[in-house]
Design a protein around this motif. Structure first.
Motif, PDB file in Angstrom:
ATOM      1  N   THR A  71      41.582  30.406  57.772  1.00 53.75           N
ATOM      2  CA  THR A  71      42.648  30.589  57.071  1.00 53.75           C
ATOM      3  C   THR A  71      42.394  29.968  55.552  1.00 53.75           C
ATOM      4  N   ILE A  72      42.869  30.118  54.448  1.00 48.79           N
ATOM      5  CA  ILE A  72      42.679  29.203  53.453  1.00 48.79           C
ATOM      6  C   ILE A  72      44.078  28.527  53.714  1.00 48.79           C
ATOM      7  N   PHE A  78      37.591  37.219  44.714  1.00 50.86           N
ATOM      8  CA  PHE A  78      37.850  35.566  45.505  1.00 50.86           C
ATOM      9  C   PHE A  78      37.483  35.335  44.061  1.00 50.86           C
ATOM     10  N   GLY A  79      35.980  35.387  43.953  1.00 50.08           N
ATOM     11  CA  GLY A  79      35.050  35.119  42.757  1.00 50.08           C
ATOM     12  C   GLY A  79      35.092  33.634  42.575  1.00 50.08           C
ATOM     13  N   LEU A  80      34.455  33.615  44.118  1.00 46.99           N
ATOM     14  CA  LEU A  80      33.740  31.694  44.723  1.00 46.99           C
ATOM     15  C   LEU A  80      32.212  31.495  44.338  1.00 46.99           C
ATOM     16  N   ASP A  81      31.679  30.854  42.785  1.00 45.22           N
ATOM     17  CA  ASP A  81      30.290  30.734  42.507  1.00 45.22           C
ATOM     18  C   ASP A  81      29.779  30.769  43.404  1.00 45.22           C
ATOM     19  N   TRP A  82      29.036  30.835  44.319  1.00 49.30           N
ATOM     20  CA  TRP A  82      28.122  29.940  45.135  1.00 49.30           C
ATOM     21  C   TRP A  82      27.112  28.913  44.454  1.00 49.30           C
ATOM     22  N   SER A  83      26.803  29.515  43.474  1.00 52.77           N
ATOM     23  CA  SER A  83      26.152  28.058  42.812  1.00 52.77           C
ATOM     24  C   SER A  83      26.659  26.508  42.504  1.00 52.77           C
ATOM     25  N   LYS A  84      27.848  26.466  42.048  1.00 50.21           N
ATOM     26  CA  LYS A  84      28.288  25.201  42.213  1.00 50.21           C
ATOM     27  C   LYS A  84      29.484  25.350  43.313  1.00 50.21           C
ATOM     28  N   PRO A 131      33.387  37.484  54.226  1.00 48.98           N
ATOM     29  CA  PRO A 131      34.447  38.520  53.982  1.00 48.98           C
ATOM     30  C   PRO A 131      35.646  37.711  52.337  1.00 48.98           C
ATOM     31  N   LEU A 132      35.559  36.760  52.662  1.00 51.28           N
ATOM     32  CA  LEU A 132      36.436  36.079  52.318  1.00 51.28           C
ATOM     33  C   LEU A 132      35.318  35.358  50.666  1.00 51.28           C
TER      34      LEU A 132
END
Length: 123
Positions: free
Chosen positions: A82-83, A51-57, A44-45
């Motif tokens: 948790t983060i 959150f903007g996580l770019d999985w290609s990176k 979910p996060l």
């Protein structure tokens, strides 16, 4: 992040995980089995566009486990991710997730996942 619904550790899921690792004896839950539950618990996060996580990176950098007891076939567990931290090192980010894995009888383990997120070309 929310706690997951209870998930059963089944003989079939343990056997499939063990087979993927090339293990022949699936009588016991392999110590790394919990990653098959904890990483999806963070979806979910990690999939949240805000959150903007770019999985290609993203590269998986590290995995660490602290067991309160060994997980067993038949356990029903929940995962609460948790983060723990986000650090920038040389322009790249290190994201550490800590997931508490709890059974009906109390804590089973804590699992830390460290992701390396490469800086973008414009950063």
């Amino acid at each position: 992040m929310p706690t997951t619904e209870p998930v059963a550790i089944t003989a079939d899921s343990v056997a499939r995980f063990a087979a993927a690792l090339g293990l022949r004896d699936a009588a016991k839950v392999p110590p790394t089995y919990l990653i098959s539950l904890t990483f999806p618990a963070a979806d979910p996060l990690l999939d949240d566009s805000d959150f903007g996580l770019d999985w290609s990176k993203v590269l998986h950098r590290e995995q660490r486990f602290a067991f309160h007891r060994r997980p067993r076939v038949g356990d029903e567990v929940t995962c609460t991710p948790t983060i723990e931290s986000i650090k920038t090192v040389a322009g790249n980010d290190l994201l550490v997730l800590r997931t508490a894995v709890d059974g009906t009888d109390g804590p089973v383990a804590e699992v830390w996942t460290t992701l390396f997120v490469a800086a973008g070309e414009d950063e």
